[in-house]
Design a protein around this motif. Structure first.
Motif, PDB file in Angstrom:
ATOM      1  N   GLN A  13      18.511  -3.781  -0.609  1.00 22.63           N
ATOM      2  CA  GLN A  13      19.402  -2.833   0.030  1.00 22.63           C
ATOM      3  C   GLN A  13      19.537  -1.585  -0.846  1.00 22.63           C
ATOM      4  N   PHE A  14      19.550  -0.423  -0.210  1.00 19.02           N
ATOM      5  CA  PHE A  14      19.729   0.817  -0.969  1.00 19.02           C
ATOM      6  C   PHE A  14      21.181   0.951  -1.400  1.00 19.02           C
ATOM      7  N   LEU A  15      21.386   1.266  -2.695  1.00  8.67           N
ATOM      8  CA  LEU A  15      22.725   1.466  -3.234  1.00  8.67           C
ATOM      9  C   LEU A  15      22.770   2.779  -4.016  1.00  8.67           C
ATOM     10  N   PRO A  16      23.870   3.506  -3.982  1.00 12.00           N
ATOM     11  CA  PRO A  16      23.978   4.762  -4.724  1.00 12.00           C
ATOM     12  C   PRO A  16      24.202   4.562  -6.216  1.00 12.00           C
ATOM     13  N   ARG A  17      24.607   3.355  -6.605  1.00 13.79           N
ATOM     14  CA  ARG A  17      24.828   3.062  -8.027  1.00 13.79           C
ATOM     15  C   ARG A  17      24.620   1.576  -8.276  1.00 13.79           C
ATOM     16  N   PRO A  18      24.300   1.185  -9.513  1.00 14.56           N
ATOM     17  CA  PRO A  18      24.084  -0.232  -9.810  1.00 14.56           C
ATOM     18  C   PRO A  18      25.347  -1.051  -9.567  1.00 14.56           C
ATOM     19  N   PRO A  19      25.202  -2.259  -9.026  1.00 14.18           N
ATOM     20  CA  PRO A  19      26.372  -3.102  -8.783  1.00 14.18           C
ATOM     21  C   PRO A  19      26.904  -3.706 -10.084  1.00 14.18           C
ATOM     22  N   GLY A  20      28.207  -3.921 -10.150  1.00 15.94           N
ATOM     23  CA  GLY A  20      28.803  -4.563 -11.317  1.00 15.94           C
ATOM     24  C   GLY A  20      28.892  -3.637 -12.516  1.00 15.94           C
ATOM     25  N   ASP A  21      29.313  -4.204 -13.625  1.00 14.84           N
ATOM     26  CA  ASP A  21      29.513  -3.431 -14.857  1.00 14.84           C
ATOM     27  C   ASP A  21      28.387  -3.613 -15.873  1.00 14.84           C
ATOM     28  N   ALA A  22      27.585  -4.644 -15.722  1.00 16.42           N
ATOM     29  CA  ALA A  22      26.513  -4.911 -16.682  1.00 16.42           C
ATOM     30  C   ALA A  22      25.346  -3.944 -16.493  1.00 16.42           C
TER      31      ALA A  22
END
Length: 238
Positions: free
Chosen positions: A70-79
């Motif tokens: 899936q396309f996301l504008p930013r990496p998921p999570g904090d890691a």
């Protein structure tokens, strides 16, 4: 489908116009280098790869048949996260598989499975047993390998060469005149590995240089013959 002028969620202030440039730029979406086709805001100096400007909401990839990215504008999570194709950090737009946790830069996700200019064919592999023509190591990231199996280049190594030579791009201080004389060449490295006659070694290095041109242009998001020629002409000056 490409449009000459588009709105984009990442830059709502102004519309972005399609243009073609033969100098490298930094994509403000994925934070990676680019060359060739792009969407640009001339007012704010905001640039996007075409893959980042017009992303598919979801994609699949032949290397990960059980994944849906899936396309996301930013990496998921904090890691911190890295791209499974080039093994480089992800700092912006990405394709993410929620099931397996794999991530891909938009340009890496769209790397052509075959680069073919009519004279040379290079095939994309997830892993190859042959050593890379630049680092000499096996395995590591995705690789492009020639049909004759003589030339092999890690996608990661190509990106490292670009970062080393185009360091200014990543800090917004690059300019065309500087960059034109700093694009890397692997000719001298390759020549050191050849023990053939000078003529054969020269031909081999020329072919390897051609392979490098196409891989570089693909990694930068615009794998066209014209871009490869531009990159190649700049490489030959180094």
């Amino acid at each position: 489908m490409k449009y000459n002028e588009i709105p984009h969620f990442s830059h709502p202030q102004h519309k972005l116009k399609f243009e073609y440039i033969e100098l490298p730029f930094k994509c403000d979406g994925c934070k990676e280098a680019g060359i060739g086709s792009r969407y640009k805001c001339s007012i704010c100096d905001y640039d996007l790869h075409t893959h980042c400007a017009l992303p598919s909401p979801s994609i699949t990839h032949p290397f990960y048949t059980k994944c849906s990215f899936q396309f996301l504008p930013r990496p998921p999570g904090d890691a911190a996260r890295f791209c499974n194709a080039c093994e480089k950090d992800i700092n912006g737009f990405l394709y993410h598989c929620n099931s397996c946790g794999f991530d891909l830069h938009p340009c890496c996700a769209r790397l052509p499975m075959v680069l073919d200019d009519g004279e040379m064919k290079l095939y994309l592999y997830r892993k190859v047993s042959a050593s890379c023509d630049r680092c000499g190591r096996k395995g590591r990231s995705w690789s492009y390998r020639s049909k004759c199996k003589k030339y092999n280049l890690h996608v990661a190594c190509v990106k490292e060469m670009l970062v080393e030579s185009w360091h200014e791009i990543y800090y917004g201080r690059g300019n065309g005149r500087k960059l034109e004389t700093r694009i890397p060449s692997i000719k001298s490295t390759l020549q050191a590995h050849h023990h053939k006659s000078k003529g054969k070694a020269k031909k081999c290095c020329e072919m390897a240089g051609l392979a490098m041109q196409f891989v570089v242009s693909a990694v930068l998001g615009d794998p066209t013959t014209l871009i490869a020629g531009v990159v190649g002409s700049l490489m030959s000056r180094s």
